[in-house]
Design an enzyme around this catalytic site. Structure first.
Site, short mmCIF file in Angstrom:
data_model
loop_
_atom_site.label_atom_id
_atom_site.label_comp_id
_atom_site.label_asym_id
_atom_site.label_seq_id
_atom_site.Cartn_x
_atom_site.Cartn_y
_atom_site.Cartn_z
N SER A 19 3.97 1.58 -6.33
CA SER A 19 3.27 0.44 -6.93
C SER A 19 2.40 0.92 -8.10
O SER A 19 1.74 1.96 -8.01
CB SER A 19 2.39 -0.24 -5.89
OG SER A 19 1.59 -1.22 -6.51
N SER A 20 2.43 0.16 -9.18
CA SER A 20 1.60 0.40 -10.37
C SER A 20 2.04 1.56 -11.25
O SER A 20 1.30 1.99 -12.13
CB SER A 20 0.11 0.54 -10.00
OG SER A 20 -0.33 -0.68 -9.43
N GLY A 22 4.43 1.11 -13.26
CA GLY A 22 4.85 0.43 -14.49
C GLY A 22 6.29 -0.06 -14.46
O GLY A 22 6.84 -0.42 -15.50
N THR A 24 7.79 -2.88 -13.34
CA THR A 24 8.08 -4.25 -13.79
C THR A 24 7.87 -4.37 -15.29
O THR A 24 8.68 -5.00 -15.99
CB THR A 24 7.23 -5.28 -13.02
OG1 THR A 24 7.40 -5.05 -11.62
CG2 THR A 24 7.65 -6.71 -13.33
N ASP A 43 11.06 -7.48 -5.22
CA ASP A 43 9.94 -8.25 -4.68
C ASP A 43 10.36 -9.68 -4.31
O ASP A 43 9.70 -10.34 -3.50
CB ASP A 43 8.79 -8.36 -5.71
CG ASP A 43 7.98 -7.07 -5.80
OD1 ASP A 43 8.33 -6.09 -5.12
OD2 ASP A 43 6.99 -7.06 -6.56
N TYR A 46 11.01 -10.36 -0.53
CA TYR A 46 9.96 -10.30 0.49
C TYR A 46 10.19 -11.40 1.52
O TYR A 46 10.64 -12.50 1.18
CB TYR A 46 8.57 -10.52 -0.15
CG TYR A 46 7.84 -9.21 -0.41
CD1 TYR A 46 7.37 -8.45 0.66
CD2 TYR A 46 7.62 -8.75 -1.70
CE1 TYR A 46 6.70 -7.26 0.43
CE2 TYR A 46 6.95 -7.56 -1.94
CZ TYR A 46 6.49 -6.82 -0.85
OH TYR A 46 5.84 -5.63 -1.06
N ARG A 160 -5.01 1.86 -11.44
CA ARG A 160 -4.26 0.68 -11.92
C ARG A 160 -4.19 -0.40 -10.86
O ARG A 160 -4.34 -1.58 -11.15
CB ARG A 160 -2.84 1.09 -12.33
CG ARG A 160 -2.77 1.86 -13.63
CD ARG A 160 -1.31 2.09 -14.00
NE ARG A 160 -1.16 3.01 -15.11
CZ ARG A 160 -0.03 3.64 -15.41
NH1 ARG A 160 1.06 3.44 -14.68
NH2 ARG A 160 0.03 4.46 -16.44
N TYR A 167 -1.61 -10.29 -5.46
CA TYR A 167 -0.17 -10.60 -5.55
C TYR A 167 0.11 -11.96 -4.94
O TYR A 167 -0.32 -12.25 -3.82
CB TYR A 167 0.63 -9.56 -4.77
CG TYR A 167 0.65 -8.18 -5.39
CD1 TYR A 167 1.77 -7.71 -6.06
CD2 TYR A 167 -0.46 -7.33 -5.30
CE1 TYR A 167 1.80 -6.45 -6.63
CE2 TYR A 167 -0.44 -6.06 -5.87
CZ TYR A 167 0.70 -5.63 -6.52
OH TYR A 167 0.73 -4.38 -7.08
N SER A 211 17.43 15.44 -7.50
CA SER A 211 17.41 15.32 -8.97
C SER A 211 18.82 15.21 -9.56
O SER A 211 18.98 14.86 -10.72
CB SER A 211 16.62 16.45 -9.62
OG SER A 211 17.22 17.66 -9.33
N1 LIG Z 1 2.16 3.94 -19.95
C1 LIG Z 1 1.20 3.15 -19.46
N2 LIG Z 1 -0.08 3.34 -19.83
C2 LIG Z 1 -1.08 2.57 -19.36
N3 LIG Z 1 -0.88 1.52 -18.51
C3 LIG Z 1 0.38 1.28 -18.12
C4 LIG Z 1 1.48 2.06 -18.57
N4 LIG Z 1 2.59 1.56 -18.00
C5 LIG Z 1 2.21 0.52 -17.24
N5 LIG Z 1 0.88 0.34 -17.30
C6 LIG Z 1 0.07 -0.68 -16.61
O1 LIG Z 1 0.11 -0.43 -15.21
C7 LIG Z 1 -0.09 -1.64 -14.49
C8 LIG Z 1 0.98 -1.78 -13.45
O2 LIG Z 1 2.23 -2.04 -14.09
P1 LIG Z 1 3.40 -2.83 -13.37
O3 LIG Z 1 2.96 -4.14 -12.84
O4 LIG Z 1 4.55 -2.82 -14.31
O5 LIG Z 1 3.67 -1.83 -12.13
P2 LIG Z 1 4.73 -1.91 -10.95
O6 LIG Z 1 5.24 -0.52 -10.81
O7 LIG Z 1 5.70 -2.98 -11.19
O8 LIG Z 1 3.80 -2.23 -9.68
P3 LIG Z 1 4.19 -3.08 -8.34
O9 LIG Z 1 5.17 -2.24 -7.57
O10 LIG Z 1 2.91 -3.21 -7.60
O11 LIG Z 1 4.79 -4.37 -8.77
C9 LIG Z 1 -0.06 -2.76 -15.54
O12 LIG Z 1 -1.39 -3.12 -15.85
C10 LIG Z 1 0.61 -2.10 -16.74
O13 LIG Z 1 0.26 -2.71 -17.96
MG LIG Z 2 6.12 -4.76 -10.16
#
Ligand SMILES: Nc1ncnc2c1ncn2[C@@H]1O[C@H](COP(=O)(O)OP(=O)(O)OP(=O)(O)O)[C@@H](O)[C@H]1O
Ligand SMILES: [Mg+2]
Length: 242
Positions: A19-20, A22, A24, A43, A46, A160, A167, A211
């Site tokens: 999660s977080s 980036g 999405t 998602d 769910y 982040r 959510y 990998s």
């Molecule tokens: N390279 C980056 N630098 C800084 N912030 C970033 C970067 N990439 C993504 N973010 C920020 O990180 C946060 C989380 O991004 P995002 O919602 O895409 O994550 P996710 O992996 O989909 O999380 P989840 O699994 O909880 O849905 C957002 O605020 C996004 O703008």
């Molecule tokens: Mg997401």
């Protein structure tokens, strides 16, 4: 997705990570700029709130357990998409992502992007799948043609995640209690992904074995979204070039 996809070869591209990281954000941008691409979110699979496992220690729902998702339906849908180019179930999409327009892409970058994507063979239809549990389960992982794994250090992820409001779930709005990232999000990520990493260290390197199947990228703060999007697009172009 329409019927004319049947004439195209479907390429399933996973975009996974904790999660977080980036996912999405990158999945939305990639599917916006790639030709012949659609986006699917894990998602959207769910379960209803009351079917999500209840953690009895904290007396809260565990949204980060694989059992919180209807994985049988997810697997079935990935298969259907692969075989027919169509998704069978009507899914509710809650769009739990920040406004992606905060990440700006320069005109020059977009020009280069269009240039690169012209090497993707027109026979392909790209299906990008954004999800936090894609490679931990062989049944699901084996569905993908290309497996991309977005990463960032624990500290960045925690920061982040803390910055997020919460959510939208199928039946309510979830806000993390203060312990939630450590006790649920990161703990589950670790438990479910440590086998992919050398010495089981999810902050370290992927094993030689994993990998071969999974390509990873560090999307830490300080890495521009142009850099990370470029990496995603380059991986896809490399896989799909004519
Ligand atoms: N390279 C980056 N630098 C800084 N912030 C970033 C970067 N990439 C993504 N973010 C920020 O990180 C946060 C989380 O991004 P995002 O919602 O895409 O994550 P996710 O992996 O989909 O999380 P989840 O699994 O909880 O849905 C957002 O605020 C996004 O703008
Ligand atoms: Mg997401």
């Amino acid at each position: 997705m329409t019927n004319n996809n049947l004439t195209k070869k479907i390429i399933l591209i996973g975009l996974s990570g904790c999660s977080s990281t980036g996912k999405t954000t990158l999945a939305k941008l990639a599917s916006k700029y790639l030709p012949n691409a659609v986006l699917i979110h894990e998602d959207d699979f769910y379960k209803h709130d009351e079917e999500v496992p209840l953690n009895t220690k904290y007396n809260i729902r565990d949204w980060d357990s694989p059992e919180a998702l209807d994985l049988a339906l997810f697997k079935k849908e990935l298969n259907t998409i692969k075989n027919t180019g169509q998704i069978a179930t009507k899914l509710i999409h809650n769009n739990n992502v920040d406004d992606i327009s905060k990440h700006t892409l320069s005109d020059q970058f977009l020009k280069e992007l269009v240039n690169k994507t012209q090497y993707i063979d027109k026979k392909y239809k790209l299906v990008i799948v954004d999800g936090f549990m894609l490679y931990n389960n062989h049944d699901i992982s084996s569905e993908f043609d290309l497996r991309l794994f977005i990463r960032a250090p624990y500290k960045t992820l925690k920061k982040r995640r803390d910055a997020r409001n919460g959510y939208q779930t199928l039946d309510s709005f979830w806000v993390d209690p203060p312990y939630y990232f450590d006790e649920f999000v990161y703990k589950s990520y670790e438990e479910n992904h440590r086998s992919l990493f050398q010495h089981g260290d999810v902050e370290g390197k992927l094993t030689t074995e994993s990998s071969k199947e999974i390509k990873d990228f560090n999307n830490d703060d300080g890495v521009s979204i142009e850099e990370s999007l470029s990496w995603v697009i380059d991986q896809i172009v490399f896989y799909c070039k004519d």
